[in-house]
Design an enzyme around this catalytic site. Sequence first.
Site, PDB file in Angstrom:
ATOM      1  CB  ILE A 530      44.850  36.811  26.454  1.00 26.36           C
ATOM      2  CG1 ILE A 530      44.481  38.231  26.951  1.00 26.36           C
ATOM      3  CG2 ILE A 530      43.841  36.315  25.451  1.00 26.36           C
ATOM      4  CD1 ILE A 530      44.430  39.258  25.832  1.00 26.36           C
ATOM      5  N   GLY A 531      46.010  36.404  29.789  1.00 22.64           N
ATOM      6  CA  GLY A 531      47.146  36.734  30.641  1.00 22.64           C
ATOM      7  C   GLY A 531      46.707  36.937  32.066  1.00 22.64           C
ATOM      8  CB  SER A 532      46.740  35.841  35.055  1.00 28.25           C
ATOM      9  OG  SER A 532      47.665  34.757  35.044  1.00 28.25           O
ATOM     10  N   GLY A 534      50.259  39.853  38.915  1.00 25.12           N
ATOM     11  CA  GLY A 534      50.019  40.467  40.209  1.00 25.12           C
ATOM     12  C   GLY A 534      48.968  41.558  40.173  1.00 25.12           C
ATOM     13  CG  PHE A 535      49.262  45.339  38.305  1.00 20.49           C
ATOM     14  CD1 PHE A 535      48.929  46.252  39.280  1.00 20.49           C
ATOM     15  CD2 PHE A 535      50.534  45.371  37.767  1.00 20.49           C
ATOM     16  CE1 PHE A 535      49.841  47.197  39.707  1.00 20.49           C
ATOM     17  CE2 PHE A 535      51.455  46.301  38.188  1.00 20.49           C
ATOM     18  CZ  PHE A 535      51.111  47.217  39.162  1.00 20.49           C
ATOM     19  N   GLY A 536      46.351  41.606  38.077  1.00 22.82           N
ATOM     20  CA  GLY A 536      45.035  41.082  37.755  1.00 22.82           C
ATOM     21  C   GLY A 536      45.072  40.144  36.569  1.00 22.82           C
ATOM     22  CB  VAL A 538      44.787  40.363  30.410  1.00 20.04           C
ATOM     23  CG1 VAL A 538      44.463  41.189  29.171  1.00 20.04           C
ATOM     24  CG2 VAL A 538      45.731  41.123  31.322  1.00 20.04           C
ATOM     25  CE  LYS A 552      46.583  45.100  32.719  1.00 26.10           C
ATOM     26  NZ  LYS A 552      47.197  43.763  32.609  1.00 26.10           N
ATOM     27  CG  ASP A 647      56.647  44.290  36.272  1.00 24.26           C
ATOM     28  OD1 ASP A 647      57.731  43.693  36.321  1.00 24.26           O
ATOM     29  OD2 ASP A 647      55.552  43.716  36.353  1.00 24.26           O
TER      30      ASP A 647
END
Length: 892
Positions: A530-532, A534-536, A538, A552, A647
């Site tokens: 459901i998301g992506s 720089g941190f990784g 999801v 995440k 952020d």
Amino acid sequence: MGSAAAVAARSTSLFFFFCFFLFPFSAVAGPIYKSLTPPFTASYQRYIDNSGAGAFLSSPNNTFQARIANSDHGSSSYYFVVVHVYSDEIVWSANRNRPVSQSSPLRFTGNGLTLYDDSDHPIWSAPGNSSSSSSSSLLLLLESGNLILLDSDNNTLWESFDSPTDVLLEGQKLPVGRNLVSSISDRNPSEGDYRFVLTENDAMLQWNGVDYWQLSMTSTAFREKNIPVEYLVMNFSGVYLIGGNADQVVIKAVFRDSVDVSGNSSIFQMAKLESNGLFTITRAGRSENQIFAGPDDNCRLPESCGRLGLCTSRGSCSCVPAFHSDLKGECVPADGSFALPESCNPSSSPADGAGADGIKYVNLRNDLDYFSTAFSDPIAHNVNVSSCQNLCSKNCSCRGFYHSHSSGFCYLIWNSIGSFTIKTTQSDLVGYVKTVAVKTSDDADKKSDFPVLPVVLLPTSGVIAIVLVATLFWFRRRRKTKKQKSSKSGIGKYLSSAEEEIDIISIPGLPIRFTYQELVAATGDFGTQIGSGGFGTVYKGSLADGTEVAVKKITCLGSRGRREFLTEIAVIGKIHHVNLVRLRGFCAHAGQRYLVYEYMNRGSLDRALFHGDPVMEWRERYEIALGTARGLAYLHSSCENTIIHCDVKPENILLHDKSPVKISDFGLSKLLSTEESGLFTTMRGTRGYLAPEWLTSSAISDKTDVYSYGMVLLEIIRGKKNSSPQTHSNSSASDNNNRGRANGHATSSASSRESGTRLIYFPLFALEMHEEGRYSEVVDPRLAGRVPSDEVKKLLRVALCCVHEEPNLRPSMSNVVGMLEGGVPVGEPRIRSLNFLRFYGRRFTEASVLAENGNEPGESMAMYQQHGASGNTSSSYDSLSYISSQQVSGPR
């Protein structure tokens, strides 16, 4: 005539005789004074009137009265009190723990006020043991409700505001060290078990010395300063904790329905610690209205359902499992051979003399929560259930304990045990209640029946057999225990062989630790992304109990140490605010780290705002702006250490159908290792929202988040990305070209020539519209005619103040909240500190023209990153890091 007069005189005498003996109180009621001078004596019997009130002193407008009164009609216990006349509420009491009779006198002399009992012994006095040599000369009750003693020079010798009971009035200060103490009940004003305690850090509610709520937990509370608190004061806009030599707000809790009471003396407001432990603020005018309550969930009150009662969200009460209600309505063990332990002396033997063998612990359900665990520190770390149980058994004051299998934390419940409630978040804390064996009259006889002689006379072979059997049993038990530890609890439950890089470390506040297999099952083998960023990446998941979560997978932690990682996870896990996404737990597996968050079903703000259908209405946009500001203000001001998000962007602002807006990823910047500090610009922000200080080696502070918030606020107003190309119709192309040259930015001549439009960079356009007072032109055109103009002006001015180039000119997020709520005047944007937007506007237009002429956006970006902006004071900035929509850390 004479006989008639004599008869009339005798009749009058008889009338007054009967009135005096049949209705003595009303017959001798004294007047109510506005002030008193010594000597003066009052008692209930002397000043009772027809309404039963023994009032003798009133404030100038009779808003308050000083009385000798009983708290319950028909009671023989009387108190010297101050009462609010309209509500008949007792706001102060002199002798709440030592009632007197209706004939007991209160005497006012040059030595002050003294209340006596029937034996003429003083039980209360004011100014008490004051060292002042001045004599008391005047007693006044002010319109504020403050009872004061003055000397002949009008110096205050004593005031009731300095000795609060369970009520705090508007304008009354509560210094650190003074507390509010609840009454036993509405009919008994004696001191109860609850305290409202003011410390140097916060205002707390306590039950028998155990914390269960603090003022900073309120959704409208914000920490302004990290300095010691000196006193608490309340007015009609909120509750304020003041420090810094009494001139700085440390914490404030603003009322949502603040009112203007200037010139309206009929409105009365008071804070009260209720007899059930609820801290309320009530406003009374024509009608009574409770405007504040803490805790906001009555099930979080220590005795919401009595001892060992279970409070549900519907407000119903029952007994916890393995307990039932007796004839008195109290919860007792269902096993009649055991009972709850009685009160004891801590120095006495364990379990009230029952011995360790006489103790039984009742295991509660896994979904039950106890009010104090969120506020208590564990008494032991990294211990198993048996060790925690032994700690409780060794102290007769212990009534039970909570134990966490994942962290090994042990929390003891001391002295008194209250109510339980259903957990609102998943946790592996499990509760145990201590019970003791009930002694019977046959116990002594059973002891004497034990066959001592046969044991003594057992042959040697029998003793050897018993030893062998016991040894075999011990080895089998030890082997079984090891197997259980490796498969069901402790390290085995939460760590596989691949996870041993992070073993069980005692870190206070560590959230739930999930196994990798649990996350695989919850996410369907990580099948729904459901998301992506720089941190990784999801993934959506559903836990075994049906709770939806967002998992995440973090991919940029570098060589983060295991203790540092767990410590910072514990810090993030303890941050709770209505506008922050809740961290549910974490997992470590094969070098990977996973964070488990609550799931927000509407996704991120960018989807709903930029791509939503139907269009997002203005009221929701305003609430999102306010909720986001509240969440950031909490991170900056109300946590133990200031947390800078680093952020802030629409992708990290999440929405849900049934809960307020929430900020995500607010703690991930803490998880980056020191080796990655050189990647600040690319790792800790997103182009389009980065503050200038990121790119000039300036110090990063909470004002960096304020800048990003300002950029987000502009996008909320506009309904599009600030950096997305857009044309704006001009009434006069030449006028706009002239403005462009004057402001130092270029327009597309071809565009202007052909269509009379120009490409714009929205923050610059917003600045120009502010300068010209044309606020209606900055609103999302899809909302035409449905937006209050004053709110547009407010949001735009707040946004421009947030994006000032100099960080020290930007408001704090707490002030932003105040401006949006209306409690703080809206600041005036400083044009000098906003001129840098003209430079970015020119670069944006030039980059857009290059793209129109066939250059790819990436080529335009590379060109300006390489050559900068020669001849401009802002040339050191990487301008396209402000105008590109390419994101570095991406949605999460």
